[in-house]
Every structure is written in C-alpha cells, then in structure tokens.
Design an enzyme around this catalytic site. Structure first.
Site, PDB file in Angstrom:
ATOM      1  N   LYS A  65       0.765  -1.105   0.491  1.00  0.00           N
ATOM      2  CA  LYS A  65      -0.091  -0.028  -0.140  1.00  0.00           C
ATOM      3  C   LYS A  65       1.320   1.442  -0.087  1.00  0.00           C
ATOM      4  CE  LYS A  65      -3.870  -2.424   1.907  1.00  0.00           C
ATOM      5  NZ  LYS A  65      -3.917  -2.932   3.318  1.00  0.00           N
ATOM      6  N   GLN A 109      -3.736  -1.540   9.967  1.00  0.00           N
ATOM      7  CA  GLN A 109      -3.451  -2.785   9.423  1.00  0.00           C
ATOM      8  C   GLN A 109      -4.551  -3.397  10.492  1.00  0.00           C
ATOM      9  OE1 GLN A 109      -2.605  -3.840   6.250  1.00  0.00           O
ATOM     10  NE2 GLN A 109      -3.627  -5.956   6.575  1.00  0.00           N
ATOM     11  N   ASP A 132     -10.306   3.630   5.151  1.00  0.00           N
ATOM     12  CA  ASP A 132     -10.561   2.346   4.586  1.00  0.00           C
ATOM     13  C   ASP A 132     -12.218   2.008   5.361  1.00  0.00           C
ATOM     14  OD1 ASP A 132      -9.517  -0.358   4.256  1.00  0.00           O
ATOM     15  OD2 ASP A 132      -8.653  -0.499   5.922  1.00  0.00           O
TER      16      ASP A 132
END
Length: 293
Positions: A65, A109, A132
C-alpha cells in the site's frame, strides 16, 4: 464469452472479472488529482499506515500500500507498534494521527493482536480520515446512502460490478460472510444499488440452496474453496473476496468457472480494487480537509 441458457441449465465458461486494469486507471486518476491539489495548494495527500506486531503477511500488505501510494503521488507515514501494544496505546496513537493536520487518511492494518479491542481502535479514527471505511460512522453512511467513505473491499467490488455492466437492480445477491468491514457493508452497497440481498455465513442452514438462487454471489467467508460449483445458478456472477494461503480464494475456481458467467480471479480480481479505492479515498479526504481548512 459463452452465455448460459438458464432455461436448460446449460453451463457456461466464465469470463474473468479482472480488477487489475480498472484499478490501475483509478490509481492514475487519483495521481492526477493528487498532483493538482499539491500544485494548487502545496498540500500533498498523506496516508498513515499503522501496523501492530510483525505478522509477515500484514507487513507485506502495508508495504504494498505504501508503494502504491508513492506511485500515485500520495505521501505516507508508517507507524509500527510492538505486538504487545495495548488497546489504550493503540487508541492514543490513532487519536494522535487523527489530530495531525498533515495526515489526511488513516489505515489500521487488520487483524490486530488478540489482546486489542479492534472495534475500539477503529473508532479512534476520525471519520474524516477513515479512508478504509472501518468505523461505525462510515458503515452508517453506507447503510443510509449518505456521504462518507466506503469500506474499501466492498466499495471496490461495486466498482468492479459496475465496470462489467452487471445489472444489479432487481437482482438477487447472496453475500456469504458477515464481517463488519466486508460482508455487512457489501450487502448494504448492493442494497443501495437496488439488489435484493440475502446475508448468509458458514453456519447458515441450507446454504447451498440459498446460494443457488443468487444472480450475484459475494463470497467473503474466509475459507478456501468453500463455495462449490454445484452451489451456483448457471450464469451467476461470482465475486470471490477471499484470500487464503497459496493464492486460493473462497470459491472453488475451476468448478465455478464451468457454471458462472463472470468470476473474479484470485489474485487479480478484488485485491487491486481494494487498494485503488483506498488511494482514491485518501485523495478525496485530502481535498475535503484542504477545502475546509
């Protein structure tokens, strides 16, 4: 592409629903917007990634990413915390990033180590920086059709379905999985597209019979080769959102390819779309925060 004869049940050879090229286009467009913002305001969009522990797969995803961010002209801040981090310590770090005006988007994450309350951690991310789409605020926005960030994998799936001209209005969509950041928001986004949605999961009674009714199947159960070809209606559109060891999805690809009309490969289907939407939403966030500064 061979199309199915739904009257006779004649099987089809599924066309792969590839996300790689579409994702590359999305990233390229995000890069143009990022450069424009920086040229006009001096502000470079910035994504902060937070990794707790040293899980090799998670570390690889974060690096991927970050590399994609760099190619898109998006700055990145990397925060790596020890595996012994507590919920309070993680919440404090996410709160700090939320209050940092140089950071426009935050990615935690997941999964996080078991001692951490993952939901509490997600909720420490400011809604304006939840690129996200993991907070309750973002889920509510998806459910009510209000402005906000989409959960990246479900949002990427919808973009992929749209790109392949899959008719969703009036279609019966079956979602296999109930994760708050994948299965549940995927169903909400399909519902917003006027599909009729059935939520199922690994403990659903008569699951194959329910899946066989679906025009669109989204498999997000986290079990390799879980969905079998015999479960599928001929001509169904099958989205495999699973990723298991050995590049194996949640759908038995060979069996499904003999029945479905469209099928996402693993890898190369949903995965690239997830990262592309993350970067696109980071630019969205940077533009909004700069305009409101």
């Amino acid at each position: 592409m061979t199309t199915p004869d739904n009257t006779t049940g004649t099987p089809t050879t599924a066309r792969p629903m590839i996300g790689t090229d579409l994702a590359a286009d999305m990233v390229a467009q995000a890069a143009v917007r990022a450069k424009k913002l920086q040229d006009e305001t001096g502000v470079q969009p910035c994504l902060a990634t937070v990794l707790v522990g040293d899980d090799p797969a998670s570390a690889t995803y974060v690096r991927m990413k970050q590399n994609r961010s760099k190619k898109a002209g998006i700055g990145s801040v990397s925060v790596v915390l020890p595996a012994t981090t507590t919920t309070d310590e993680l919440v404090a770090e996410l709160t700090r990033l939320s209050n940092d005006p140089s950071v426009h988007g935050i990615l935690l994450q997941h999964p996080v180590p078991e001692q951490i309350d993952e939901r509490a951690a997600f909720e420490a991310i400011a809604p304006a920086k939840d690129v996200d789409g993991v907070t309750m605020h973002s889920f509510a926005a998806m459910a009510f059709g209000e402005p906000g960030f989409r959960s990246c994998t479900p949002g990427g799936i919808l973009r992929l379905l749209q790109a392949y001209d899959v008719p969703l209005a009036g279609a019966h969509a079956v979602v296999i999985g109930r994760s708050p950041i994948l299965g549940k928001p995927a169903g909400m986004l399909l519902l917003a597209s006027n599909a009729t949605v059935t939520y199922t999961h690994s403990r659903t009674t008569n699951l194959p019979e329910l899946v066989r009714q679906a025009d669109v199947v989204v498999a997000a159960v986290g079990k390799p080769n879980f969905v079998r070809g015999e479960w599928l209606k001929p001509g169904a559109v099958v989205v495999d959102a699973g990723y298991n060891e050995g590049n194996v999805g949640d759908v038995h690809a060979e069996e499904a390819a003999a029945v479905a009309s469209l099928l996402t490969p693993v890898p190369g289907g949903v995965g690239p779309m997830t990262i592309a939407l993350l970067l696109e939403q980071t630019v969205d966030a940077a533009e909004a925060q700069t305009a409101n500064a």
